[in-house]
Enzyme design. Structure first.
Site, short mmCIF file in Angstrom:
data_model
loop_
_atom_site.label_atom_id
_atom_site.label_comp_id
_atom_site.label_asym_id
_atom_site.label_seq_id
_atom_site.Cartn_x
_atom_site.Cartn_y
_atom_site.Cartn_z
N GLY A 98 -4.84 -11.26 -4.56
CA GLY A 98 -3.45 -11.75 -3.73
C GLY A 98 -2.58 -10.97 -4.12
O GLY A 98 -2.64 -10.15 -5.24
N GLY A 100 -0.07 -10.30 -5.91
CA GLY A 100 0.72 -10.63 -7.31
C GLY A 100 2.06 -9.78 -7.57
O GLY A 100 2.80 -10.61 -8.39
N ARG A 101 2.48 -8.82 -6.92
CA ARG A 101 3.67 -8.48 -6.98
C ARG A 101 4.44 -7.86 -5.70
O ARG A 101 5.16 -6.88 -5.78
CB ARG A 101 3.57 -7.28 -7.86
CG ARG A 101 2.61 -6.13 -7.66
CD ARG A 101 3.06 -4.99 -8.36
NE ARG A 101 1.95 -4.03 -8.42
CZ ARG A 101 2.28 -2.81 -8.99
NH1 ARG A 101 3.31 -2.57 -9.36
NH2 ARG A 101 1.19 -1.80 -8.69
N ASP A 133 3.63 -9.39 -14.22
CA ASP A 133 5.26 -9.68 -14.19
C ASP A 133 6.00 -9.33 -12.71
O ASP A 133 6.86 -10.01 -12.42
CB ASP A 133 5.99 -8.82 -15.00
CG ASP A 133 5.78 -7.32 -14.72
OD1 ASP A 133 5.15 -6.99 -13.81
OD2 ASP A 133 6.46 -6.47 -15.37
N GLY A 134 4.88 -9.19 -11.73
CA GLY A 134 5.28 -8.98 -10.41
C GLY A 134 6.23 -7.91 -10.07
O GLY A 134 6.79 -7.69 -8.88
N ARG A 191 -6.93 -6.81 4.37
CA ARG A 191 -7.92 -6.09 3.70
C ARG A 191 -9.37 -6.66 3.78
O ARG A 191 -9.55 -7.81 4.19
CB ARG A 191 -7.53 -5.99 1.81
CG ARG A 191 -6.13 -5.59 1.63
CD ARG A 191 -5.58 -6.59 0.90
NE ARG A 191 -3.99 -6.44 0.58
CZ ARG A 191 -3.49 -5.52 0.02
NH1 ARG A 191 -4.23 -4.69 -0.72
NH2 ARG A 191 -1.98 -5.13 -0.02
N ASP A 260 -10.16 -4.92 -2.35
CA ASP A 260 -8.82 -5.24 -1.86
C ASP A 260 -8.00 -4.12 -1.50
O ASP A 260 -6.77 -4.63 -1.06
CB ASP A 260 -8.40 -6.11 -3.17
CG ASP A 260 -8.40 -5.24 -4.29
OD1 ASP A 260 -9.54 -4.84 -4.63
OD2 ASP A 260 -7.40 -5.44 -5.01
N ASN A 261 -8.15 -2.91 -1.54
CA ASN A 261 -7.42 -2.03 -1.28
C ASN A 261 -7.86 -1.20 -0.20
O ASN A 261 -7.58 0.07 0.08
CB ASN A 261 -7.43 -1.04 -2.52
CG ASN A 261 -6.57 -1.48 -3.80
OD1 ASN A 261 -5.89 -2.60 -3.43
ND2 ASN A 261 -6.91 -1.21 -4.87
N ASP A 270 -2.33 1.18 -0.86
CA ASP A 270 -2.47 0.92 -2.49
C ASP A 270 -2.68 2.34 -3.13
O ASP A 270 -3.76 2.38 -3.66
CB ASP A 270 -3.41 -0.08 -2.59
CG ASP A 270 -3.02 -1.40 -2.53
OD1 ASP A 270 -1.64 -1.62 -2.35
OD2 ASP A 270 -3.58 -2.38 -2.86
P1 AMP Z 1 -3.89 -2.95 -7.52
O1 AMP Z 1 -4.93 -2.67 -8.57
O2 AMP Z 1 -2.75 -2.47 -7.65
O3 AMP Z 1 -4.84 -2.93 -6.24
O4 AMP Z 1 -3.86 -4.68 -7.97
C1 AMP Z 1 -4.88 -5.52 -8.01
C2 AMP Z 1 -4.31 -6.74 -8.24
O5 AMP Z 1 -3.31 -6.75 -9.47
C3 AMP Z 1 -3.48 -7.18 -6.91
O6 AMP Z 1 -3.77 -8.82 -6.88
C4 AMP Z 1 -2.28 -7.17 -7.32
O7 AMP Z 1 -1.16 -7.86 -6.76
C5 AMP Z 1 -2.10 -7.25 -8.96
N1 AMP Z 1 -1.09 -6.58 -9.53
C6 AMP Z 1 -1.00 -5.31 -10.07
N2 AMP Z 1 0.07 -5.14 -10.68
C7 AMP Z 1 0.73 -6.46 -10.80
C8 AMP Z 1 2.11 -6.87 -11.55
N3 AMP Z 1 2.75 -5.98 -12.27
N4 AMP Z 1 2.35 -8.08 -11.48
C9 AMP Z 1 1.48 -9.03 -11.00
N5 AMP Z 1 0.27 -8.67 -10.30
C10 AMP Z 1 -0.31 -7.60 -10.29
MG MG Z 2 -4.11 -3.49 -4.43
#
Ligand code: AMP
Ligand code: MG
Length: 500
Positions: A98, A100-101, A133-134, A191, A260-261, A270
């Site tokens: 989901g 997350g940020r 940390d979002g 996605r 997810d990407n 992403d």
């Molecule tokens: P990504 O690898 O960037 O595609 O992220 C994979 C998952 O990690 C997704 O659900 C993102 O929303 C979550 N995510 C990545 N970085 C952060 C962050 N700094 N804080 C919260 N969630 C994160």
């Molecule tokens: Mg992603």
């Protein structure tokens, strides 16, 4: 600090938000506002993109506009949500990822009539943040801005960057870094992992609602088909096949092709540890987290098809009356990827070397790649200088300096010129067409690192300059000739990081 809604009395622009995704069932998202930041300042607004979206650039750069782009104020009409999705990360299924940020502010219908999402990335924690940390650090935000705008300039489907805002806050990674928020624009943020989220919960109605939504939004011509869901699988297969072919043709390595990407709309999305190859090798990997080379340059088509199979699985309950019929539909959809990819890639590769359609000329193109790999030839410059050589064999001299063993090129060029002689076009026409297929400038990793380093030291000018160069990647820009050259040995970037 509480999030304020904008003062409706002030002369504020019409922000024509419409939020179709937020009208889907509650379990598709979390409704929440971005978390405000302490001292937002605009780093850059993408004025042409704002105009394409029908947004007023003057307002976006005003304090109210920057407040919206930072997540400090919610514009009228916006209904911010964090989207639920799941995904296979490096082959391992995670039932809940989901946003997350990231937070989707809403959708706008752009001047071209197409609906676009406006999302803030780095906008604070959500229900999906897990340990995170979002937030986003300045470096990855600038990287995504640069690379996505370059992709748009070379006509590769991509999310876009509307704005980058500095938050005035520190985010903690291995060390303290300045924080930033990226305003991202996408055809949608659905996605493959969004489908997996519902399938993993055996929520067939959720999968169906999502599929119907995607068909209505992206593939409306499918709605009347006898089997619209098979049509959906085929469309996604075709878009992904075309997309990955374009990545290969430009030397792009996504780096995290997790499900997810992978966008259902077929856009590159992403930008994490993504990178462009300098010297060509199909096994090239930059991402520090891709230990096994799962997402190596040359593996990308295979992985895209693997991801497509995961999408097909989620659609099984919709694909046929019986399990057997559904499986057959799924398999045909997955298989449809291969010929589309091969045609797009083969034709594109031949175009890069000035020859007409594959497959007739594919062998000679593949042979070039082989000698490039064996001779550590720079991917971008080899093809670009080949345009000069197509016009004038005297230009071979500049080309062979890219090869460790010049004789490898000479032998290949003999055969290549025989093929060129069979083409109907003139040498000058050919060279022009080749220059239009082969950019001179790409976002080289060492340049991106330099730009980020300067920005961390408070100097944003190199970022601006790099963008200036990269939005005209096919044009000779003599004043920026340095930006075309590969890194010096001490400048070579060995690894890239997610930076999350
Ligand atoms: P990504 O690898 O960037 O595609 O992220 C994979 C998952 O990690 C997704 O659900 C993102 O929303 C979550 N995510 C990545 N970085 C952060 C962050 N700094 N804080 C919260 N969630 C994160
Ligand atoms: Mg992603």
């Amino acid at each position: 600090m509480a999030n304020k809604t904008m003062d409706m009395d002030r002369p504020s622009p019409s922000l024509p938000f419409d939020n179709t995704y937020a009208r889907l069932p509650d379990r598709f998202y979390q409704r929440l506002d971005p978390t405000p930041v302490s001292a937002p300042t605009l780093i850059r607004l993408n004025v042409p993109l704002a105009e394409q979206l029908g947004l007023d650039p003057d307002w976006l750069t005003s304090p109210d506009g920057v407040a919206m782009l930072a997540g400090n104020a919610v514009a009228p009409g916006s209904m911010p949500i964090a989207l639920a999705y799941a995904g296979h990360q490096f082959g391992n299924f995670v039932p809940q990822l989901g946003d997350g940020r990231a937070i989707l502010l809403g959708e706008v219908v752009a001047r071209d009539g197409a609906r676009r999402d406006i999302q803030l990335k780095g906008s604070g924690p959500t229900r999906f943040s897990r340990q995170g940390d979002g937030r986003a650090a300045l470096g990855p935000v600038l990287r995504e801005y640069i690379v996505s705008e370059f992709m748009a300039a070379v006509d590769i489907p991509t999310t876009r960057s509307l704005a980058a805002v500095a938050t005035g806050e520190t985010v903690w990674r291995e060390t303290g870094l300045p924080g930033a928020v990226l305003a991202r624009v996408a055809s949608s943020h659905v996605r493959i992992g969004t489908f997996q989220y519902f399938a993993a919960r055996r929520d067939v109605q959720g999968v169906r609602d999502l599929a119907d939504y995607v068909i209505a939004r992206h593939y409306p011509h499918l709605a009347d088909r006898p089997n619209p869901y098979r049509g959906l699988l085929d469309e996604v297969a075709a878009r992904q096949a075309d997309l990955v072919a374009r990545w290969l043709l430009i030397g792009f390595i996504h780096g995290v092709m997790n499900t997810d990407n992978m966008s259902i709309a077929g856009e590159t999305i992403d930008y994490g540890p993504c990178a462009f190859m300098d010297s060509y090798h199909p096994g090239t990997v930059f991402s520090s987290i891709d230990q096994d080379g799962r997402y190596a340059f040359g593996n990308q088509p295979r992985m895209a098809q693997w991801n497509l199979a995961r999408l097909a699985e989620t659609l099984l309950p919709l694909l046929g009356e019986t399990d057997e019929a559904a499986l057959q539909q799924a398999q045909e959809g997955i298989d449809s990827f291969v010929p589309i990819f091969q045609a797009a890639y083969g034709n594109g590769l031949c175009r890069k070397i000035g020859l007409s359609q594959a497959p007739a000329n594919l062998d000679i193109a593949q042979q070039l790649l082989e000698i490039m790999a064996a001779n550590e030839a720079d991917y971008t410059l080899t093809f670009r200088r080949l345009a000069d050589a197509a016009e004038n064999p005297g230009a071979d001299a500049a080309l062979i300096t890219l090869f460790t063993d010049a004789t490898a090129y000479d032998a290949w060029a003999l055969k290549w010129r025989e093929q060129l002689a069979q083409e109907a076009t003139s040498a000058a026409e050919r060279a022009t067409a080749m220059r239009a297929a082969n950019p001179l400038f790409i976002p080289r990793n060492h340049r991106i690192e330099q730009v980020i380093g300067a920005a961390l030291g408070g100097n944003i000018a190199p970022f601006e300059t790099l963008l200036t160069v990269l939005v005209r990647p096919f044009d000779e820009q003599p004043e920026f000739a340095d930006y075309a050259t590969p890194p010096l040995p001490e400048e070579i970037v060995q690894q890239t990081f997610c930076g999350t």
